[in-house]
Design an enzyme around this catalytic site. Structure first.
Site, PDB file in Angstrom:
ATOM      1  N   GLY A  34       0.820  -1.210   0.000  1.00  0.00           N
ATOM      2  CA  GLY A  34       0.000   0.000   0.000  1.00  0.00           C
ATOM      3  C   GLY A  34       0.849   1.252   0.000  1.00  0.00           C
ATOM      4  CG  HIS A  40       3.199   0.764  -5.488  1.00  0.00           C
ATOM      5  ND1 HIS A  40       3.354   1.853  -4.660  1.00  0.00           N
ATOM      6  CD2 HIS A  40       3.835  -0.270  -4.871  1.00  0.00           C
ATOM      7  CE1 HIS A  40       4.044   1.504  -3.591  1.00  0.00           C
ATOM      8  NE2 HIS A  40       4.353   0.219  -3.689  1.00  0.00           N
ATOM      9  CD  GLN A  64       7.844  -7.157   3.779  1.00  0.00           C
ATOM     10  OE1 GLN A  64       7.061  -7.965   3.305  1.00  0.00           O
ATOM     11  NE2 GLN A  64       8.438  -6.240   3.040  1.00  0.00           N
ATOM     12  N   GLY A 150       9.168  -4.325  -8.708  1.00  0.00           N
ATOM     13  CA  GLY A 150       9.991  -3.180  -9.118  1.00  0.00           C
ATOM     14  C   GLY A 150      11.469  -3.447  -8.878  1.00  0.00           C
ATOM     15  CE  LYS A 152      12.276   1.907  -3.750  1.00  0.00           C
ATOM     16  NZ  LYS A 152      12.912   1.656  -2.449  1.00  0.00           N
ATOM     17  CB  SER A 188      10.609   4.848  -1.673  1.00  0.00           C
ATOM     18  OG  SER A 188      10.442   4.294  -0.378  1.00  0.00           O
ATOM     19  CB  SER A 189       5.678   3.601   0.605  1.00  0.00           C
ATOM     20  OG  SER A 189       5.136   2.918  -0.503  1.00  0.00           O
ATOM     21  NE  ARG A 190      10.441   1.768   5.182  1.00  0.00           N
ATOM     22  CZ  ARG A 190      10.355   0.490   4.788  1.00  0.00           C
ATOM     23  NH1 ARG A 190      10.697   0.168   3.552  1.00  0.00           N
ATOM     24  NH2 ARG A 190       9.913  -0.438   5.619  1.00  0.00           N
TER      25      ARG A 190
HETATM   26  O1  PAF Z   1       7.971  -4.685  -2.041  1.00  0.00           O
HETATM   27  C1  PAF Z   1       7.040  -4.741  -1.222  1.00  0.00           C
HETATM   28  O2  PAF Z   1       6.195  -3.857  -1.141  1.00  0.00           O
HETATM   29  C2  PAF Z   1       6.937  -5.926  -0.281  1.00  0.00           C
HETATM   30  O3  PAF Z   1       8.179  -6.369   0.104  1.00  0.00           O
HETATM   31  C3  PAF Z   1       6.091  -7.087  -0.852  1.00  0.00           C
HETATM   32  C4  PAF Z   1       6.724  -7.680  -2.098  1.00  0.00           C
HETATM   33  C5  PAF Z   1       4.689  -6.587  -1.168  1.00  0.00           C
HETATM   34  C6  PAF Z   1       5.972  -8.200   0.198  1.00  0.00           C
HETATM   35  O4  PAF Z   1       5.358  -7.751   1.360  1.00  0.00           O
END
Ligand code: PAF
Length: 285
Positions: A34, A40, A64, A150, A152, A188-190
């Site tokens: 998300g 994305h 993760q 991606g 990245k 990047s979301s970050r």
């Molecule tokens: O790249 C990501 O956003 C995540 O690592 C993924 C592949 C959705 C797995 O949680």
């Protein structure tokens, strides 16, 4: 604009996909956490060029994230994400809750070996175990013809590719180019954690990659010399803390001493308190 249907349970996902499979449509899959951005959306568009039906998952995978990482503050923007997905070809959004993804007693995880141990794997122990486990689960849930990742996250791509190959997964794994802001910062979301000053400082990542490219174009092949100059560029940013800067073999991710064939420049740097990664391919003449 077509708004994709949202499902949150595995049962509902399967029901939708049984109907799609019956019509013989190819299924493309874009796994995400998300906080969607143009990077994305480019994966969704790539999926749509090859597959008639595109599924996007939105799930912030706790397995993760390390204990001191940003799991609890990771942006969760489901409504905005669904709006962004409308009109770029997504047909179905799967946004499961934790209890749907990891049911009581869940005990299995996927270890991908050496490729997952270095760089991101070394800095974020357990990260790729979490990624591989959730990606395998998602691939089993969606059973897509192709899944899009991606570049990245170059190491993630290799880890997923290795897993798919080793475990004979029927899904084709498709790498897609990094999408950058007009000034070069990788999306990047970050990035949204950065202050305006941090946002400017974050450009040193891209500048250092460009420096590496420029040096290689000028005929420099000594990896240590290139890394030294990349670090110098990064260190011009006041808040930058380098985690790693490396020149690596594109298949094994082992460091190279000489840039004499295709090589990946790989880096992870904290700007303010935000950890950013980026990479680019170096192609000596
Ligand atoms: O790249 C990501 O956003 C995540 O690592 C993924 C592949 C959705 C797995 O949680």
């Amino acid at each position: 604009m077509k708004t994709p249907k949202l499902v949150t349970t595995l049962a509902a996902l399967r029901e939708e996909l049984v109907a799609v499979r019956r019509t013989g449509q190819k299924i493309g899959f874009v796994p995400t956490m998300g906080a969607l951005h143009e990077g994305h959306l480019s994966l969704v568009r790539a999926a749509k060029t090859e597959c008639e039906f595109v599924v996007v998952s939105i799930y912030v995978n706790p397995k993760q994230f390390g204990p001191d990482e940003d799991f609890s503050k990771y942006p969760r923007t489901l409504d905005a994400d669904c709006e962004l997905l409308a009109g770029c070809g997504a047909d179905l959004v799967f946004a499961p809750a934790d209890k749907e993804m990891y049911r009581p007693g869940h005990a299995t995880s996927v270890d991908v070996g050496a490729i997952a141990q270095r760089w991101e794997g070394a800095s974020r122990p357990g990260h790729f175990r979490g990624v591989a486990t959730v990606v395998l689960k998602l691939l089993n849930m969606v059973r897509p013809d192709a899944a899009y990742f991606g570049l990245k996250d170059a190491q993630q791509m290799l880890v997923v590719h290795r897993m798919a190959h080793d475990l004979d997964l029927p899904t084709a794994i498709r790498p897609c180019p990094t999408v950058r802001e007009p000034d070069g910062l990788a999306m990047s979301s970050r990035n949204r954690y950065l202050s305006p000053t941090g946002r400017k400082q974050a450009l040193v990542l891209w500048r250092s990659l460009q420096k590496a490219r420029q040096l290689v174009e000028q005929g420099e092949s000594d990896a240590a010399a290139i890394v030294r100059q990349m670090r110098t560029v990064i260190e011009t940013a006041e808040t930058a803390k380098i985690d790693y800067v490396a020149l690596v073999d594109p298949e094994t991710l082992e460091s190279v001493e000489k840039v004499v064939g295709p090589t990946v420049a790989l880096l992870a740097v904290k700007i303010e308190n935000t950890r950013l990664i980026d990479n680019c391919m170096l192609m000596p003449k």
